[in-house]
Design an enzyme around this catalytic site. Structure first.
Site, PDB file in Angstrom:
ATOM      1  N   GLY A   1       0.774  -1.229   0.000  1.00 39.93           N
ATOM      2  CA  GLY A   1       0.000   0.000   0.000  1.00 39.93           C
ATOM      3  C   GLY A   1       0.806   1.280   0.000  1.00 39.93           C
TER       4      GLY A   1
ATOM      5  N   ASP B   1       3.619   1.972  -1.182  1.00 40.81           N
ATOM      6  CA  ASP B   1       4.312   2.237  -2.452  1.00 40.81           C
ATOM      7  C   ASP B   1       3.354   2.669  -3.563  1.00 40.81           C
ATOM      8  OD1 ASP B   1       6.719   1.616  -1.331  1.00 40.81           O
ATOM      9  OD2 ASP B   1       6.933  -0.336  -2.290  1.00 40.81           O
ATOM     10  N   THR B   2       2.192   2.042  -3.653  1.00 38.55           N
ATOM     11  CA  THR B   2       1.369   2.221  -4.870  1.00 38.55           C
ATOM     12  C   THR B   2      -0.116   2.444  -4.633  1.00 38.55           C
ATOM     13  OG1 THR B   2       0.947  -0.159  -5.112  1.00 38.55           O
ATOM     14  CG2 THR B   2       2.956   0.707  -6.144  1.00 38.55           C
ATOM     15  N   ARG B   3      -0.594   2.427  -3.367  1.00 39.26           N
ATOM     16  CA  ARG B   3      -2.045   2.446  -3.139  1.00 39.26           C
ATOM     17  C   ARG B   3      -2.731   3.646  -3.791  1.00 39.26           C
ATOM     18  NH1 ARG B   3      -2.254   1.939   2.012  1.00 39.26           N
ATOM     19  NH2 ARG B   3      -3.127  -0.169   2.163  1.00 39.26           N
TER      20      ARG B   3
ATOM     21  N   GLY C   1       2.734  -8.018  13.398  1.00 38.20           N
ATOM     22  CA  GLY C   1       2.575  -9.339  14.007  1.00 38.20           C
ATOM     23  C   GLY C   1       1.337 -10.065  13.558  1.00 38.20           C
TER      24      GLY C   1
ATOM     25  N   GLU D   1       0.334 -13.494   0.941  1.00 36.59           N
ATOM     26  CA  GLU D   1      -0.542 -13.488  -0.236  1.00 36.59           C
ATOM     27  C   GLU D   1       0.157 -14.134  -1.422  1.00 36.59           C
ATOM     28  OE1 GLU D   1      -3.111  -9.342   0.459  1.00 36.59           O
ATOM     29  OE2 GLU D   1      -1.629  -9.494  -1.149  1.00 36.59           O
TER      30      GLU D   1
END
Length: 882
Positions: free
Chosen positions: A33, A35-37, A65, A99
């Protein structure tokens, strides 16, 4: 550095589509997020949604965590594509790595997901080899006591695997928007192809239509949405609906596609269609006693279901009322698509989101024809010219292109030539049958209007104005009849007011007329073919059936003799348009025998006779055009033309004077342009109070009218190139005049001062008025935008006090500068100080004598001292006096 292409075994990871699972999402977005959101990812997400692609994009952030949630794992499992945006800090996020590992794991197990990596300002080799920030990120994870080393190894392997896939590389050498369009276009195309029952490679120009429809459908919205697909027969409405249905219907609780409702409702009844709709959605046998009962069952059983329904080829309100009367019949998020040839029917049912399927462009049409005829886009060269001929015949209609292409497949070149010749005489039955469906639904007068437009108004485009509607009215039609033809896609109407009919629809109309009597053209209602017209006039086979005759062109070949008396049998003739030719020889005077009781439209180009027969009294005419005739005089005395709106005898070089127009008080357009012998304007013109256009360019007229004459509606006055005109008349009585053209009036010495009262005047042309020595006061002309006064006798620059501030095009040429104390003289300094250069789009002021020029930025053409300056980098020119 560009993405390196690995071996073919790892160049692209795709899933097996033989047995697709129940996907919920089409794309899963994985990204870091910070970097590019708010930049690249947001733009990519928006473009995917615009194309109707269902996207999972998780915008939440994990606390330190935390581990990936089960919901996120499930979203990955329910997605068809995974777009992984690998940015510099991606590997620092345990969430992103989890992911990524899950995505790769799912791909490796059953190949049930397609991975598209986007290397966002990072080197793919750094990802494969885990160098730079990626090495630092993994080193940090290895120091974290809460992370198992086996999990880190799994992340590394997943990272390495994705780094080996060919993806898109975003760097400073490429526009991000280009990458986004490429990725979204690829996914959209693959989804359309994958779920379509059609061979997608043989479909042409379909992706843009699908994208537009997906925007209109707005699948993510929870509203119930009715959408229309509209267009002429054979344009591809059903095909588009099928592709959309195949693409998205699986996202709904139930779906149903009801084909050919127009035909099926007549064959099986509405109750049967209602039963089909319910059975397909509910998946059980439903009893429907009649269509009233069916409506109750649909509204009761489907009101809580999210359904996707296509109603194909609807042509009546009864069908829509029985199958989808109200949005309340269906559950939230439902979509109903209706394909139809009648846009008015859609609107009356409350369907205002309508997508019109347009005809194919020439290159697209050629591609579709080639695919249909040869199964490839590059046919043998020997067939190329013939292919273009058939494409021109089809004029962008997909049905015609596919029917003709399929018919010609695997046939010899001689067979192709034979079919081309056949189409020139007899249209293809299958194509005509589809097109005629819309015609058959018309009322009687609408059918008559369609046939008139197909046979008589055969020019490429028709301008719709008050004159056009007056002509229709005189022929027995109403304005609403045009609207109906537009709504049923039988004609098109541009935003600028032009009417256009597809060539195949014209051909269909002409074929319908031919069927009235195959053997004898003289028994048909309309004659528009050269051979048919000559046959009837030569052999005297006309009859009361003939309502209209059109002969636009006659080839200059052998001499043709025809009977003028043949016209006398056409007692119901109301439309006559004829192009005279030197090869046509009439026996007798045609106007002497032409019936006049029903005649409403007469256009005769090149009429050869020098006189107007006294017996010819077409009192019901609305339009009379006698271009380029040889007549010296029209009718003698007064003749009653109460309905006449247009009189055009332009180009009639032998015409000496205008006729008495007392009996034509409702004329709106008078055109005597190019009547080079015309030297007298009959005083009866003063009685035409509603005149809107008067054109007399190129005449020998010395004076238009004396004193004040009231022309309350006059908008155009063109007396250009009238070399004998000495002065302009008092124009006070023409308050609505917008265009005044006096160019080329070489004897004109003065413009009547009444021009200053023309508050609506927009254009004034004074070019080549070589006797004009000064401009009148134009300061009160608040609408004047264009003023041209080149090659005049002007000897001074007018003061800005004489020029309106509305001016936008100002072109003036001044001869040797001669100050005149009686004239309000301007200067270049004054022009610049007053800011005229900021107001006008184009300004040129020329002085004989070759003055220096000083420019202001822009682009424009100018003439100075008779020599073309050419295209210069100036918007405005000024000239400084030495």
């Amino acid at each position: 550095m560009d993405t390196q292409r690995p071996s073919s075994s790892t160049s692209e990871i795709k899933r097996d589509h033989s047995s697709p699972p129940g996907w919920k999402y089409e794309v899963f977005l994985s990204f870091y997020g910070r970097d590019t959101r708010r930049g690249f990812t947001d733009h990519l997400h928006a473009d995917l949604k615009r194309k109707g692609i269902v996207v999972f994009k998780d915008d939440k952030t994990l606390k330190q965590g935390e581990y990936i949630s089960q919901a996120l794992l499930k979203a990955i499992q329910e997605s068809e594509y995974a777009i992984i945006i690998l940015s510099a800090n991606y590997a620092y996020s345990k969430w992103c790595l989890m992911e990524l590992a899950e995505i790769v794991k799912r791909e490796e197990k059953k190949k049930l997901i397609t991975i598209i990596p986007i290397f966002y300002h990072v080197d793919p080799s750094d990802i494969r080899n885990q160098r730079g920030t990626f090495a630092e990120a993994f080193a940090a994870h290895e120091k974290d006591p809460n992370v198992d080393i086996k999990e880190i190894d799994m992340w590394r392997n997943a990272f390495r695997k994705v780094g080996e896939i060919v993806g898109e590389h975003v760097n400073h050498n490429k526009y991000e928007s280009t990458i986004i369009q490429k990725v979204c276009g690829r996914i959209s195309n693959e989804l359309n192809s994958r779920f379509s029952r059609h061979d997608y490679e043989k479909l042409v120009a379909i992706d843009s239509h699908v994208d537009e429809m997906m925007k209109i459908l707005d699948i993510e919205s929870n509203n119930v949405h009715f959408v229309g697909i509209y267009g002429m027969g054979g344009v591809g409405k059903t095909l588009l609906a099928e592709i959309i249905y195949d693409r998205v219907s699986c996202q709904f609780e139930g779906s149903s596609f009801i084909y050919c409702i127009r035909e099926e409702s007549r064959a099986r009844g509405l109750a049967s269609l209602q039963k089909q709709l319910l059975s397909m959605i509910i998946k059980e046998k439903i009893h429907v006693w009649d269509h009233h009962h069916g409506s109750e069952v649909i509204s009761r059983r489907l009101r809580d279901k999210k359904v996707f329904i296509v109603l194909d080829d609807v042509d009546s309100d009864e069908q829509l009322t029985a199958l989808a009367k109200d949005r309340k019949w269906f559950g939230p998020g439902s979509r109903v698509i209706i394909t139809c040839r009648d846009s008015h029917l859609l609107r009356t049912h409350g369907v205002y989101d309508i997508f019109k399927v347009e005809l194919l462009q020439t290159t697209e049409a050629l591609q579709l024809f080639r695919l249909s005829a040869f199964d490839k886009t590059q046919p043998p060269e020997i067939y190329e010219d013939l292919s273009i001929d058939f494409v021109n015949y089809a004029h962008g209609l997909p049905l015609a292109l596919k029917v003709l292409g399929s018919f010609l497949r695997d046939r010899t070149i001689d067979a192709w030539k034979s079919e081309r010749g056949q189409l020139e005489r007899i249209p293809h039955t299958k194509i005509m049958n589809v097109l005629q469906i819309s015609f058959d639904k018309l009322e009687y007068w609408q059918k008559e209007l369609f046939l008139d437009m197909a046979c008589l108004f055969r020019s490429g485009q028709l301008w719709v104005d008050n004159i056009f509607y007056e002509m229709l009215k005189s022929l027995g039609y109403h304005c609403i009849d045009i609207d109906v033809l537009v709504e049923k896609a039988l004609i098109s109407k541009s935003q600028y007011g032009w009417l256009y009919m597809h060539d195949l629809l014209k051909e269909m109309g002409q074929e319908i007329v031919r069927r009235e009597c195959h053997e004898e053209p003289g028994r048909r209602s309309r004659l528009c073919g050269l051979e048919d017209v000559f046959h009837v006039l030569k052999n005297d086979t006309g009859s009361d059936a003939i309502k209209g005759i059109v002969m636009d062109f006659c080839p200059e070949t052998k001499e043709i003799r025809i009977n003028a008396k043949a016209l006398s049998k056409m007692r119901k003739l109301r439309f006559f348009k004829f192009h005279e030719s030197q090869t046509i020889k009439w026996r007798g005077k045609p106007l002497k025998y032409m019936p006049t009781n029903e005649l409403r439209f007469l256009e005769w180009s090149g009429y050869a006779s020098r006189s107007w027969p006294s017996s010819f009294q077409p009192n019901n005419l609305t339009i009379l055009r006698m271009y380029n005739s040889r007549m010296k005089q029209l009718w003698k005395g007064s003749m009653v033309f109460y309905n006449l709106k247009v009189l055009d005898v332009s180009g009639s070089e032998d015409l000496i004077k205008t006729p008495d127009l007392t009996g034509a008080p409702n004329l709106e357009k008078l055109d005597f342009s190019g009547c080079r012998s015309l030297c007298e304007l009959h005083p009866s013109i003063e009685a035409i109070k509603g005149l809107e256009e008067l054109r007399m360019s190129g005449s020998r007229i010395k004076e238009l009218w004396k004193g004040l004459v009231v022309f309350e509606n006059l908008k155009v006055l063109d007396v250009s190139d009238s070399k004998n005109l000495i002065k302009t008349p008092d124009l006070t009585g023409a308050p609505l005049l917008e265009n005044l053209n006096l160019s080329g009036c070489r004897s004109l010495c003065e413009v009547h001062p009444s021009i200053g009262s023309l508050k609506r005047l927009k254009e004034l042309w004074l070019n080549k008025c070589s006797g004009l020595k000064k401009l009148p006061d134009l300061s009160r002309l608040e609408c004047l935008t264009d003023l041209w006064a080149l090659e005049t006798a002007l000897t001074q620059i007018p003061s800005l006090d004489l020029i309106p501030k509305s001016i936008r095009e100002f072109h003036l040429e001044v001869r040797e500068f001669m100050p005149d104390p009686s004239y309000d003289i301007g200067s270049f300094v004054e022009y610049e100080m007053e800011g005229i250069y900021d107001l006008v789009k184009s300004l040129s002021i020329g002085l004989d004598g070759g003055d220096r020029t000083r420019g202001i930025s822009g682009t424009y053409y100018s003439d100075i001292a008779g020599e073309t300056v050419g295209q210069c980098v100036f918007e405005c020119f000024s000239h400084s006096l030495l």
